[in-house]
Scaffold this motif. Structure first.
Motif, PDB file in Angstrom:
ATOM      1  N   GLU A   1       1.797   2.411  -9.964  1.00 15.09           N
ATOM      2  CA  GLU A   1       1.856   1.029  -9.673  1.00 15.09           C
ATOM      3  C   GLU A   1       2.982   0.174 -10.120  1.00 15.09           C
ATOM      4  O   GLU A   1       3.358  -0.893  -9.546  1.00 15.09           O
ATOM      5  CB  GLU A   1       0.674   0.382  -9.739  1.00 15.09           C
ATOM      6  CG  GLU A   1      -0.534   0.909  -8.886  1.00 15.09           C
ATOM      7  CD  GLU A   1      -1.874   1.258  -9.279  1.00 15.09           C
ATOM      8  OE1 GLU A   1      -2.118   0.280 -10.182  1.00 15.09           O
ATOM      9  OE2 GLU A   1      -2.703   2.112  -9.216  1.00 15.09           O
TER      10      GLU A   1
ATOM     11  N   ASP B   1       0.893  -1.319   0.173  1.00 14.78           N
ATOM     12  CA  ASP B   1       0.084   0.059   0.061  1.00 14.78           C
ATOM     13  C   ASP B   1       0.726   1.252   0.042  1.00 14.78           C
ATOM     14  O   ASP B   1       1.747   1.522   1.080  1.00 14.78           O
ATOM     15  CB  ASP B   1      -0.884   0.085   1.329  1.00 14.78           C
ATOM     16  CG  ASP B   1      -1.893   0.994   1.047  1.00 14.78           C
ATOM     17  OD1 ASP B   1      -2.333   1.781   0.094  1.00 14.78           O
ATOM     18  OD2 ASP B   1      -2.806   1.146   2.359  1.00 14.78           O
TER      19      ASP B   1
ATOM     20  N   GLU C   1       2.023   4.906   0.207  1.00 13.84           N
ATOM     21  CA  GLU C   1       1.430   5.976   1.463  1.00 13.84           C
ATOM     22  C   GLU C   1       1.781   7.364   0.958  1.00 13.84           C
ATOM     23  O   GLU C   1       0.863   7.953   0.361  1.00 13.84           O
ATOM     24  CB  GLU C   1       2.106   5.510   2.780  1.00 13.84           C
ATOM     25  CG  GLU C   1       1.545   4.150   3.461  1.00 13.84           C
ATOM     26  CD  GLU C   1       2.153   3.983   4.802  1.00 13.84           C
ATOM     27  OE1 GLU C   1       2.944   4.910   5.205  1.00 13.84           O
ATOM     28  OE2 GLU C   1       1.495   3.150   5.498  1.00 13.84           O
ATOM     29  N   LYS C   2       2.846   7.947   1.230  1.00 16.37           N
ATOM     30  CA  LYS C   2       3.199   9.128   1.013  1.00 16.37           C
ATOM     31  C   LYS C   2       4.649   9.497   0.484  1.00 16.37           C
ATOM     32  O   LYS C   2       5.620   8.827   0.889  1.00 16.37           O
ATOM     33  CB  LYS C   2       3.078  10.120   2.310  1.00 16.37           C
ATOM     34  CG  LYS C   2       1.586  10.306   2.837  1.00 16.37           C
ATOM     35  CD  LYS C   2       1.565  11.176   4.012  1.00 16.37           C
ATOM     36  CE  LYS C   2       0.320  11.051   4.526  1.00 16.37           C
ATOM     37  NZ  LYS C   2       0.086  12.077   5.633  1.00 16.37           N
TER      38      LYS C   2
ATOM     39  N   PRO D   1      -4.381   0.200  -5.705  1.00 15.20           N
ATOM     40  CA  PRO D   1      -4.139   1.249  -6.256  1.00 15.20           C
ATOM     41  C   PRO D   1      -3.767   2.636  -5.850  1.00 15.20           C
ATOM     42  O   PRO D   1      -4.009   2.927  -4.809  1.00 15.20           O
ATOM     43  CB  PRO D   1      -5.797   1.444  -6.700  1.00 15.20           C
ATOM     44  CG  PRO D   1      -6.392   0.090  -6.385  1.00 15.20           C
ATOM     45  CD  PRO D   1      -5.707  -0.381  -5.376  1.00 15.20           C
ATOM     46  N   TYR D   2      -2.867   3.271  -6.683  1.00  8.75           N
ATOM     47  CA  TYR D   2      -2.382   4.633  -6.177  1.00  8.75           C
ATOM     48  C   TYR D   2      -3.329   5.619  -6.148  1.00  8.75           C
ATOM     49  O   TYR D   2      -4.185   5.733  -7.033  1.00  8.75           O
ATOM     50  CB  TYR D   2      -1.196   4.994  -7.130  1.00  8.75           C
ATOM     51  CG  TYR D   2       0.272   4.367  -6.758  1.00  8.75           C
ATOM     52  CD1 TYR D   2       0.172   3.056  -6.228  1.00  8.75           C
ATOM     53  CD2 TYR D   2       1.375   4.909  -6.984  1.00  8.75           C
ATOM     54  CE1 TYR D   2       1.440   2.316  -5.645  1.00  8.75           C
ATOM     55  CE2 TYR D   2       2.711   4.352  -6.579  1.00  8.75           C
ATOM     56  CZ  TYR D   2       2.566   3.081  -6.090  1.00  8.75           C
ATOM     57  OH  TYR D   2       3.590   2.293  -5.735  1.00  8.75           O
ATOM     58  N   THR D   3      -3.302   6.530  -5.351  1.00 11.98           N
ATOM     59  CA  THR D   3      -4.329   7.528  -5.506  1.00 11.98           C
ATOM     60  C   THR D   3      -3.695   8.977  -5.730  1.00 11.98           C
ATOM     61  O   THR D   3      -4.514  10.149  -5.782  1.00 11.98           O
ATOM     62  CB  THR D   3      -5.044   7.774  -3.920  1.00 11.98           C
ATOM     63  OG1 THR D   3      -4.088   7.970  -2.785  1.00 11.98           O
ATOM     64  CG2 THR D   3      -5.851   6.182  -3.511  1.00 11.98           C
ATOM     65  N   SER D   4      -2.635   9.165  -5.730  1.00 14.02           N
ATOM     66  CA  SER D   4      -1.812  10.274  -5.895  1.00 14.02           C
ATOM     67  C   SER D   4      -0.474  10.218  -6.962  1.00 14.02           C
ATOM     68  O   SER D   4       0.186   9.007  -6.647  1.00 14.02           O
ATOM     69  CB  SER D   4      -1.396  11.023  -4.839  1.00 14.02           C
ATOM     70  OG  SER D   4      -0.719  12.341  -5.130  1.00 14.02           O
ATOM     71  N   THR D   5      -0.240  10.950  -7.817  1.00 10.46           N
ATOM     72  CA  THR D   5       1.017  10.980  -8.629  1.00 10.46           C
ATOM     73  C   THR D   5       2.014  12.145  -8.382  1.00 10.46           C
ATOM     74  O   THR D   5       2.891  12.371  -9.054  1.00 10.46           O
ATOM     75  CB  THR D   5       0.609  11.032 -10.174  1.00 10.46           C
ATOM     76  OG1 THR D   5      -0.117  12.221 -10.345  1.00 10.46           O
ATOM     77  CG2 THR D   5      -0.277   9.827 -10.521  1.00 10.46           C
TER      78      THR D   5
ATOM     79  N   ARG E   1      -2.254  -5.527  -9.611  1.00  9.25           N
ATOM     80  CA  ARG E   1      -3.343  -5.511  -8.850  1.00  9.25           C
ATOM     81  C   ARG E   1      -3.462  -6.510  -7.727  1.00  9.25           C
ATOM     82  O   ARG E   1      -4.324  -6.473  -6.890  1.00  9.25           O
ATOM     83  CB  ARG E   1      -4.570  -5.060  -9.839  1.00  9.25           C
ATOM     84  CG  ARG E   1      -4.470  -3.771 -10.148  1.00  9.25           C
ATOM     85  CD  ARG E   1      -4.311  -2.678  -9.195  1.00  9.25           C
ATOM     86  NE  ARG E   1      -4.439  -1.376  -9.961  1.00  9.25           N
ATOM     87  CZ  ARG E   1      -5.325  -0.317 -10.228  1.00  9.25           C
ATOM     88  NH1 ARG E   1      -6.734  -0.916 -10.089  1.00  9.25           N
ATOM     89  NH2 ARG E   1      -5.255   0.556 -10.771  1.00  9.25           N
TER      90      ARG E   1
END
Length: 254
Positions: free
Chosen positions: A185, A86, A88-89, A219-223, A214
């Protein structure tokens, strides 16, 4: 110079009887000794036959036996383990990247979850989990695990002395810190594998044995790489719309 070359060529032809082309070679400690192709070929054939004879003495092992032998003890853990990653940041994560030696003082956090599905507790600690890390692993934020770097992108984590084992049907979360940033990802590589140090056996963790990331990457939420990153990721829809805005021009091909 031409005269010297002619004398040398004549001496070589006389030494060989003029019937065969000589080949320069080594025999014993004399590098200037000459011998013919007819002398070299039988010796080469003898060496080949000798190697074939030695090979035939080895026991025959079919593919099934070979794979079973490789699995060994490692398969006990690998077959009951699944990996979940997962992201994170990339920033604002509270980690001092420079203290960890990160280039440009840039690093990102990622959570690794090892879910154990076995019905009985797994207490062996003589194992390592290998994976490909395209960015340098800087820290493992779980006292029960530590990491090591082999070569290139090959990295592993292994239990420390405080590791108490995998409890039945439980998961262990391992926060990780990597260098630079991760924005897609596909920064994660498949085919993680276990090595059991008791017998040296290996086994791939099944849910990572795939080209579909997957299966083990959330899934990534930010690029965004940094807080000031203004890059807008392109996709099929936005690319189509941009192409539609391209001005058309008539071309006179005459």
């Amino acid at each position: 110079m031409i005269i010297l070359f002619s004398i040398l060529l004549s001496s070589i032809l006389e030494g060989s009887g003029g019937s065969e082309s000589p080949t320069l070679g080594r025999s014993g400690s004399d590098p200037n000794l000459l011998h013919h192709e007819s002398d070299v070929v039988p010796q080469k054939n003898m060496r080949i036959r000798s190697l074939e004879k030695e090979r035939n003495r080895l026991p025959r092992v079919d593919d099934a036996e070979r794979q079973a032998g490789k699995a060994g003890m490692a398969s006990t853990l690998a077959s009951n383990l699944s990996v979940n990653i997962d992201m994170e940041k990339n920033f604002d994560h509270g980690v001092d990247c420079s203290e960890l030696g990160a280039d440009w003082s840039l690093c990102y956090t990622r959570s690794l979850t090892l879910a154990y599905s076995g019905s009985e507790e797994y207490t062996n600690s003589q194992f390592k989990i290998y994976f490909s890390a395209i960015h340098r692993l800087l820290e493992v934020q779980n006292e029960d695990f530590e990491f090591g770097h082999v070569m290139g992108d090959l990295t592993y984590i292994e239990p420390t002395s405080s590791f108490g084992g995998f409890s039945a049907s439980k998961a262990i979360e391992i926060p990780l810190v990597f260098e630079y940033w991760s924005v897609q990802e596909t920064d994660n590589m498949p085919r993680w594998f276990v090595v059991d140090e008791r017998d040296g056996s290996t086994a791939v963790i099944e849910n990572t044995n795939t080209e579909d990331l997957r299966n083990f990457v959330m899934p990534y939420t930010s690029t965004m790489k940094t807080p000031t990153d203004a890059n807008i990721p392109i996709n099929a829809e936005s690319r189509f719309n941009l192409n539609g805005q391209t001005a058309s021009h008539s071309i006179d091909a005459s």
